[in-house]
Every structure is written in C-alpha cells, then in structure tokens.
Motif scaffolding. Structure first.
Motif, short mmCIF file in Angstrom:
data_model
loop_
_atom_site.label_atom_id
_atom_site.label_comp_id
_atom_site.label_asym_id
_atom_site.label_seq_id
_atom_site.Cartn_x
_atom_site.Cartn_y
_atom_site.Cartn_z
N LEU A 81 1.21 -1.09 0.32
CA LEU A 81 0.30 0.15 -0.06
C LEU A 81 0.95 1.11 0.08
O LEU A 81 0.52 2.41 -0.70
CB LEU A 81 -0.90 0.49 0.87
CG LEU A 81 -1.85 -1.05 0.75
CD1 LEU A 81 -2.76 -0.71 2.41
CD2 LEU A 81 -2.83 -0.90 -0.03
N ASP A 82 2.39 1.44 0.63
CA ASP A 82 2.97 2.34 0.91
C ASP A 82 3.51 2.43 -0.91
O ASP A 82 3.27 3.82 -1.36
CB ASP A 82 3.97 2.71 1.42
CG ASP A 82 3.39 2.24 3.41
OD1 ASP A 82 2.51 2.65 3.34
OD2 ASP A 82 4.83 1.74 4.03
N GLY A 318 -6.40 2.83 2.47
CA GLY A 318 -5.39 4.15 2.80
C GLY A 318 -6.07 5.69 2.54
O GLY A 318 -6.68 5.70 2.33
#
Length: 318
Positions: A81-82, A318
């Motif tokens: 996700l980063d 996110g």
C-alpha cells in the motif's frame, strides 16, 4: 479506452457473473497469476483486479499507467500500500458482502465440533451402530452451545454478526479488548481473561503487524477451559506449530479452521498434519464463498471500478 487486467478470475466461483464495466474498456482475464508473472501482466494496465495475486513493490514499479487496484476481497495484505500511494495508485476493496456467509460457516464449524458430528458420521460409516446393536451410542463427546461462553476476538461487522447468532443460541459473550493493553472499552473484556474464560474462541480480526501470531504458545497456555478455537479470519493470526502442540497437550478441545498461513498449505505443514484428527476440521478458505456472497462481491467489484472512473471512488483503502 481503459485496459483492465483481472489477475486471478479462478478465485471466484465459475457460476459467478462478473459483468463488464459500463465504459469503454479492454478486459484481459487470467485464471490465475503466479507472483513472477504479475509485473509483466500489469505493465500497461490502467486498472488491475486481484483477489490473491500479490502486488508488491517490484511489480508495481513498472506499472506506470496503473491508476486503480480493485481488490476482489476485503483484505489488502497482498498489496504494498505504501508503494501504491507513492505512485498515485488508488486501492479499493470489497466491504460487508460476507455478513451472512462467514458467520454461518463459523457456526457450522462450531456446531460440528461441539457435537462431534464428523466423528459420529465416520463411526456410522464404519458400522459402529450395528455393532452396538442398540438405539444409539455415545463414543464421542456432545455439548450444547446454549449456556456456554463465546470469546470473540475482532468485533467488526463479522464479529458482531457472530455475536448476534451466539445470543440466539443462548451463549454468553465476551468481546476481547486489544491484546497487550489495559485500555478496555465499555463492553469489552481483557484479552487474557477472554482466553481463560471462553468455552469457544472465534477470530474475526484483520491480519496485520499487530495481529500476526495473536494466538501462540503463551495464549494457548492461558486457555483454562480447553476451548474450541475457530478461525475464519486469516491464517497468520495463529501460530500453527503452537496450535499443533496445543492439540497434542490437550490445551484446546478442538480446532475449526477455514484459513492457513500460506494457501494452499504445504503437505508437510502443521495444518495438514493435524487435519486428519477427529477434533479438527479444516476447510479450504470457503467461509466467504456462498453463492449469494460471491455474486454480491462481484457486483460491488465492478461498481467500485465504475465509480472510480466516474470520479467518485468508493471503498478506498489508505
């Protein structure tokens, strides 16, 4: 014209209808995609659909056109996700589609183990009923759910649904507070106390750095009532070697698991070694997979993609 790549269509039932999105597109469908095939298959995609095919940093690095990863599941641990955020890639997931199927599967496991259904069926097939030559036999333990105590670890949508069914059975509920904290919210019970008091423990929390291995050797040692342990959440929530040892030491009465740490499990894994025990039921990650639930998932998946293209993204992670 948007290019959409579906990496693992075979993870949805063949009878599930995945309708085409209502905008100009090219859809490339793969039945399954190995980790080392991901990068090549998503290199020129605008949108990627994945259920379990991993989307890690090395694969995302070359996907310069990619704008949306539509996850065909609730969990997003398959995605970096980063990295996705840094590349401006949105991620959407599926929510609230399994509110019936997972709780029902949880209770199917619970009831089967509490009443030794698998063992009795096997005994009947082996001729035991004729051997005893009477109306019934009592070779395996039977216990009611009514009046017993259920410990729920993870009190989101699914945990709450399980709690409502448990109350209908006449079970007492213990909702576990966060492990390792003294900050217990109203209606919760300290984590360790739940382990000590529960006749049945069921896991419904996501898998992340905080919850990985949330049940291990220490936790099994605390289970004074030798409970049934049910896991329809994620395999990594339980230390599987510790589970095997807990069964050998009679620290728990039985285990009903729909998930393993690594799927499918290796043939020599702890989960496969315990699978043939009469007090263990292992199902192949199908608690989510009722006909109704999978179709609802597929419908929501396409809606998520259409809403993203329309400029009103939904279920963004996110």
């Amino acid at each position: 014209m948007k290019k959409i790549v579906f990496l693992d269509r075979d993870t949805l039932s063949p009878e599930t209808v995945v309708r085409p999105p209502a905008f100009p597109h090219e859809l490339i469908v793969h039945g399954r995609t190995a980790p080392d095939e991901v990068a090549d298959r998503i290199a020129d995609a605008d949108i990627v659909i994945s259920n379990k095919a991993p989307l890690r940093r090395e694969s995302l690095a070359g996907a310069r056109k990619l704008k949306l990863i539509a996850v065909a599941a609730t969990g997003t641990d398959i995605i970096d996700l980063d990295c996705a955020a840094k590349q401006g890639i949105r991620v959407s997931n599926i929510r609230d589609y399994a509110r019936h199927t997972v709780p029902e599967h949880t209770f199917a496991l619970m009831l089967a183990l509490r009443r030794s259904l698998v063992s009795y069926r096997q005994s009947v097939l082996q001729g035991r009923w004729q051997e005893v030559a009477q109306v019934c036999f009592f070779d395996h333990p039977i216990a009611d759910l009514g009046g017993s105590t259920l410990g729920i670890i993870g009190n989101g949508t699914l945990g709450q649904a399980v709690g409502r069914i448990a109350e209908a059975f006449g079970m007492r509920l213990l909702i576990a507070g966060r492990k390792g904290t003294s900050d217990i919210k109203p209606g919760q019970t300290p984590f360790d106390e739940v382990l000590r008091r529960a006749d049945v423990i069921t896991l419904h929390c996501p898998l992340n750095a905080e919850t990985r291995g949330i049940i291990g050797t220490r936790e099994f040692a605390l289970m004074e009532k030798k409970p049934i342990l049910i896991n329809t959440g994620r395999g990594g929530l339980v230390d599987e070697l510790a589970l095997e040892q807990a069964l050998e030491k009679d620290q728990i009465a039985a285990a009903g698991f729909d998930v393993t740490d690594g799927e499918p499990p290796a043939t020599d894994s702890p989960m496969m070694r315990i699978a043939a025990r009469p007090n263990v039921i292992l199902t192949p990650h199908v608690a989510w997979a009722s006909r109704e639930a999978v179709q609802a998932l597929a419908d929501q998946l396409i809606e998520n993609i259409e809403l993203f293209i329309a400029g009103t993204p939904r279920n963004v992670v996110g």
